[in-house]
Design an enzyme around this catalytic site. Structure first.
Site, PDB file in Angstrom:
ATOM      1  N   HIS A   1      56.443  -5.065 102.306  1.00  0.00           N
ATOM      2  CA  HIS A   1      57.256  -4.575 103.415  1.00  0.00           C
ATOM      3  C   HIS A   1      58.699  -4.385 102.947  1.00  0.00           C
ATOM      4  CE1 HIS A   1      54.022  -5.401 106.258  1.00  0.00           C
ATOM      5  NE2 HIS A   1      53.889  -6.592 105.711  1.00  0.00           N
TER       6      HIS A   1
ATOM      7  N   CYS B   1      58.325   0.198 103.561  1.00  0.00           N
ATOM      8  CA  CYS B   1      59.087   0.927 104.568  1.00  0.00           C
ATOM      9  C   CYS B   1      60.529   1.092 104.105  1.00  0.00           C
ATOM     10  CB  CYS B   1      59.064   0.177 105.902  1.00  0.00           C
ATOM     11  SG  CYS B   1      57.464   0.194 106.735  1.00  0.00           S
TER      12      CYS B   1
END
Length: 286
Positions: free
Chosen positions: A140, A182
């Site tokens: 992430h 992300c």
């Protein structure tokens, strides 16, 4: 390898003068909900080895809590795509559990063996000025931040400073980075030194999310790549087709998205991203 002969692994398709190829593979999360990150890293390992990379030139950092997780219906196995092979088998993991953190990652990248002495395998990226280096990171992310399963997050300025030191100390001839997270573009946009022979591709730009999605229409191509990685074209930087497959197929092999990273909640990562942005702006404010 001490022999003084080049190449020590395989002849580079774009630059025959390259002596060897090194790789650092990092899964920056933990927990069953983040299955895909470790699966992608293990798959990358398999593709690199099948493409000619020497196992002793690949450093793997993974929390290693998926294969034998109580929720795993197939204990001891990890899969990168439906119906695919077990990608966990044979993977040599160098750093596990809490040893997978930003401090150790930067030390391994820079080849600082003293900093990781008595930790994991103690192996580092010992590449030199005639070598190519491949980095694959999956986890992430947020603006200027990449997650880690233990300790603080990895910040863009710290990461790029480490890459810069690696280059200045003649630690690679060329470097290729695949970053799957992300807002991963924020780690490099306007920050990467233009005078470094480094190529970067990210799963998202500086503002968008990177969605974990398995695309059935690519399953046939993925299966073919598992059998014959050399059928894939190499990048213009000379990265072997094996490495291209390792990063290129990673985004097509994930399960459903998870909203949190073991290193902190999604909200916490957002806050850290804002703090990072503030850290860059304040020194230049009037």
């Amino acid at each position: 390898d001490g022999s003084g002969k080049c190449p020590v692994d395989f002849v580079d398709g774009d630059d025959p003068a390259v002596c060897s190829h090194w790789a650092l593979l990092v899964a920056g999360s933990s927990g069953w909900g983040n299955y895909r990150h470790q699966a992608d890293v293990y798959h990358a390992y398999q593709v690199l080895v099948s493409g000619g990379y020497r196992p002793d030139h690949i450093v793997v950092m993974a929390y290693d809590d998926i294969a034998n997780n109580p929720e795993n219906p197939m204990p001891g196995k990890v899969f990168n795509r439906p119906g695919g092979p077990d990608v966990y088998s044979g993977v040599r993991i160098d750093y596990r559990g809490e040893q997978v953190n930003a401090v150790n990652f930067l030390a391994v990248l820079e080849g600082n063996a003293a900093a990781v002495a008595n930790k994991g395998s103690g192996r580092v990226v010992a590449s030199g000025p005639t070598d190519k280096l491949f980095l694959f990171y999956s986890d992430h992310g947020a603006a200027g931040v990449l997650g880690m399963p233990s300790g603080p997050f990895l910040y863009a300025d710290e990461f790029l400073a480490s890459v810069r030191r690696k280059f200045q100390s003649r630690g690679f001839k060329e470097m290729v980075m695949y970053i799957e997270a992300c807002e991963s573009g924020s780690m490099f946009e306007g920050l990467l030194d233009s005078n470094m022979p480094a190529y970067v591709t990210t799963a998202a730009n500086a503002l968008e999310s990177s969605w974990a999605t398995y695309c059935p229409e690519f399953s046939a191509a993925a299966a073919a790549a598992d059998v014959n990685t050399q059928s894939l074209p190499s990048l213009s930087t000379g990265l072997p087709a094996a490495a291209a497959a390792a990063g290129g197929l990673a985004e097509n092999s994930s399960s459903s998205s998870s909203s949190s990273s073991s290193g902190g909640s999604w909200l916490q990562m957002l806050v850290e991203g804002l703090r990072y942005a503030q850290r860059l702006v304040i020194p230049f404010s009037i």
